[in-house]
Design a protein around this motif. Structure first.
Motif, PDB file in Angstrom:
ATOM      1  N   GLY B  58       0.806  -1.202   0.000  1.00  0.00           N
ATOM      2  CA  GLY B  58       0.000   0.000   0.000  1.00  0.00           C
ATOM      3  C   GLY B  58       0.840   1.254   0.000  1.00  0.00           C
ATOM      4  O   GLY B  58       2.032   1.233  -0.303  1.00  0.00           O
ATOM      5  N   ASP B  59       0.198   2.355   0.369  1.00  0.00           N
ATOM      6  CA  ASP B  59       0.856   3.651   0.306  1.00  0.00           C
ATOM      7  C   ASP B  59       1.837   3.864   1.446  1.00  0.00           C
ATOM      8  O   ASP B  59       2.775   4.649   1.328  1.00  0.00           O
ATOM      9  N   LEU B  60       1.619   3.175   2.576  1.00  0.00           N
ATOM     10  CA  LEU B  60       2.504   3.323   3.721  1.00  0.00           C
ATOM     11  C   LEU B  60       3.431   2.111   3.779  1.00  0.00           C
ATOM     12  O   LEU B  60       2.975   0.970   3.776  1.00  0.00           O
ATOM     13  N   SER B  61       4.726   2.378   3.823  1.00  0.00           N
ATOM     14  CA  SER B  61       5.694   1.296   3.892  1.00  0.00           C
ATOM     15  C   SER B  61       5.515   0.527   5.197  1.00  0.00           C
ATOM     16  O   SER B  61       5.338   1.116   6.267  1.00  0.00           O
ATOM     17  N   SER B  62       5.556  -0.792   5.093  1.00  0.00           N
ATOM     18  CA  SER B  62       5.382  -1.620   6.281  1.00  0.00           C
ATOM     19  C   SER B  62       6.342  -2.796   6.216  1.00  0.00           C
ATOM     20  O   SER B  62       6.618  -3.322   5.130  1.00  0.00           O
ATOM     21  N   GLU B  63       6.839  -3.209   7.362  1.00  0.00           N
ATOM     22  CA  GLU B  63       7.723  -4.372   7.422  1.00  0.00           C
ATOM     23  C   GLU B  63       6.934  -5.681   7.473  1.00  0.00           C
ATOM     24  O   GLU B  63       7.519  -6.749   7.494  1.00  0.00           O
ATOM     25  N   SER B  64       5.637  -5.592   7.486  1.00  0.00           N
ATOM     26  CA  SER B  64       4.805  -6.787   7.508  1.00  0.00           C
ATOM     27  C   SER B  64       4.671  -7.384   6.113  1.00  0.00           C
ATOM     28  O   SER B  64       4.967  -6.724   5.100  1.00  0.00           O
ATOM     29  N   THR B  65       4.230  -8.640   6.069  1.00  0.00           N
ATOM     30  CA  THR B  65       3.952  -9.314   4.800  1.00  0.00           C
ATOM     31  C   THR B  65       2.559  -9.920   4.857  1.00  0.00           C
ATOM     32  O   THR B  65       2.015 -10.131   5.948  1.00  0.00           O
ATOM     33  N   VAL B  66       1.984 -10.183   3.704  1.00  0.00           N
ATOM     34  CA  VAL B  66       0.648 -10.778   3.624  1.00  0.00           C
ATOM     35  C   VAL B  66       0.666 -11.909   2.616  1.00  0.00           C
ATOM     36  O   VAL B  66       1.578 -12.032   1.802  1.00  0.00           O
ATOM     37  N   SER B  67      -0.375 -12.732   2.672  1.00  0.00           N
ATOM     38  CA  SER B  67      -0.568 -13.794   1.694  1.00  0.00           C
ATOM     39  C   SER B  67      -2.053 -13.912   1.389  1.00  0.00           C
ATOM     40  O   SER B  67      -2.899 -13.541   2.212  1.00  0.00           O
ATOM     41  N   ARG B  68      -2.370 -14.437   0.195  1.00  0.00           N
ATOM     42  CA  ARG B  68      -3.778 -14.637  -0.188  1.00  0.00           C
ATOM     43  C   ARG B  68      -3.855 -15.959  -0.951  1.00  0.00           C
ATOM     44  O   ARG B  68      -3.861 -15.995  -2.162  1.00  0.00           O
TER      45      ARG B  68
END
Lengths: 115, 114
Positions: B58-68
Motif C-alpha cells: 500500500g501507500d505506507l511502507s510496512s515491514e509486515s507481509t501478507v498472503s492470499r
C-alpha cells in the motif's frame, strides 16, 4: 502530501442541534466519497457515501454535501444524539482498475454530543 | 450486515516475536485490505489484494507481509515485532470489479509490542 484533510480534530455540540463535519481533498480524480464512524479499539462502520455526479445524499439524520469546485464535502447530522459521539473519518476513492476500492482517509474528527 | 472477522482483538508481545494477525471474510469478496491506524491519525493502507495469489504493498511502507492463498483469508505477518509496530491493524474487504465502493471493516487488532 495528504490528499484528504479534516482540519478540525474535535467538535462539541449539544444534543438536538446540528453537527457539521468538514473534509477537503486535493485530488480531482476522486469520484467517490464516504464517511465512516469509529469507536476506539473498534473497526470503522460505514455511514453514508456520495458519487461525484451528485451534490447531495441523504440517509435519515445524515446528509452529505459535495462541492466539487471547492473540493469540499461535509456531513450534517440532524438532530445530534449522544450516541453519535465517536470519531468520524472522511474517505475518498478513484474508480479505475488500479485504484478501485482503495480508500484514502482523512485524520478524523472526534464528535462529542453533550446531553 | 458484513461478515469479516479479525483475531486476536488484542495482542501484547515482546520484541523480536513473530506474529500473525488473522482476517477472514465470508462474503466472497475478491478485494481485501490491511490498514494501520494510530490515535488521532488517518488510516494508512499497508497491503491489499484483488484476488487469490495477488498481493500489493500500500501507500505506507510496512515491514509486515501478507498472503492470499484462499479468497476468504488474508493474514498479515510480522517476522520480528518491534515497539514501533505498536498500532491498530484493520482488515477490510469489498466486492468485485474496479468501481470504487465502500469497504467493510473487521473489529481490528490492537497490537502492543513491549
Amino acid at each position: 502530501d495528504q490528499q484528504v484533510k479534516q482540519n478540525s480534530p474535535s467538535l462539541s455540540v449539544q444534543e438536538g442541534r446540528i453537527s457539521i463535519l468538514n473534509c477537503d481533498y486535493t485530488n480531482s480524480m476522486f469520484d467517490y466519497f464516504l464517511w465512516y464512524k469509529k469507536y476506539p479499539a473498534e473497526g470503522p462502520t460505514f455511514l453514508i457515501s456520495i458519487s461525484s455526479i451528485k451534490d447531495k445524499n441523504e440517509d435519515g439524520r445524515f446528509t452529505v454535501f459535495l462541492n466539487k469546485s471547492a473540493k469540499h464535502l461535509s456531513l450534517h447530522i440532524v438532530p445530534s444524539q449522544p450516541g453519535d459521539s465517536a470519531v468520524y473519518f472522511c474517505a475518498a476513492s478513484v474508480s479505475n482498475y488500479n485504484q478501485g476500492g482503495k480508500l484514502i482517509f482523512g485524520q478524523g474528527t472526534e464528535l462529542s454530543v453533550k446531553p | 450486515e458484513a461478515d469479516i472477522y479479525q483475531t486476536p482483538r488484542y495482542l501484547v508481545i515482546g520484541t523480536g516475536k513473530k506474529i500473525t494477525l488473522e482476517c477472514s471474510q465470508t462474503m466472497g469478496h475478491d478485494k481485501m485490505y490491511w490498514y494501520q491506524q494510530d490515535p488521532g491519525m488517518e488510516l494508512h493502507l499497508i497491503h491489499y489484494s484483488y484476488g487469490v495469489n495477488s498481493t500489493e504493498k500500500g501507500d505506507l511502507s510496512s515491514e509486515s507481509t501478507v498472503s492470499r492463498i484462499r479468497t476468504e483469508h488474508f493474514p498479515l505477518t510480522l517476522e520480528s515485532a518491534r515497539p514501533s509496530h505498536t498500532s491498530q491493524y484493520l482488515c477490510a474487504s469489498s466486492g468485485q470489479g474496479w468501481v470504487a465502493e465502500k469497504l467493510f471493516f473487521g473489529s481490528g487488532t490492537q497490537l502492543s509490542v513491549l
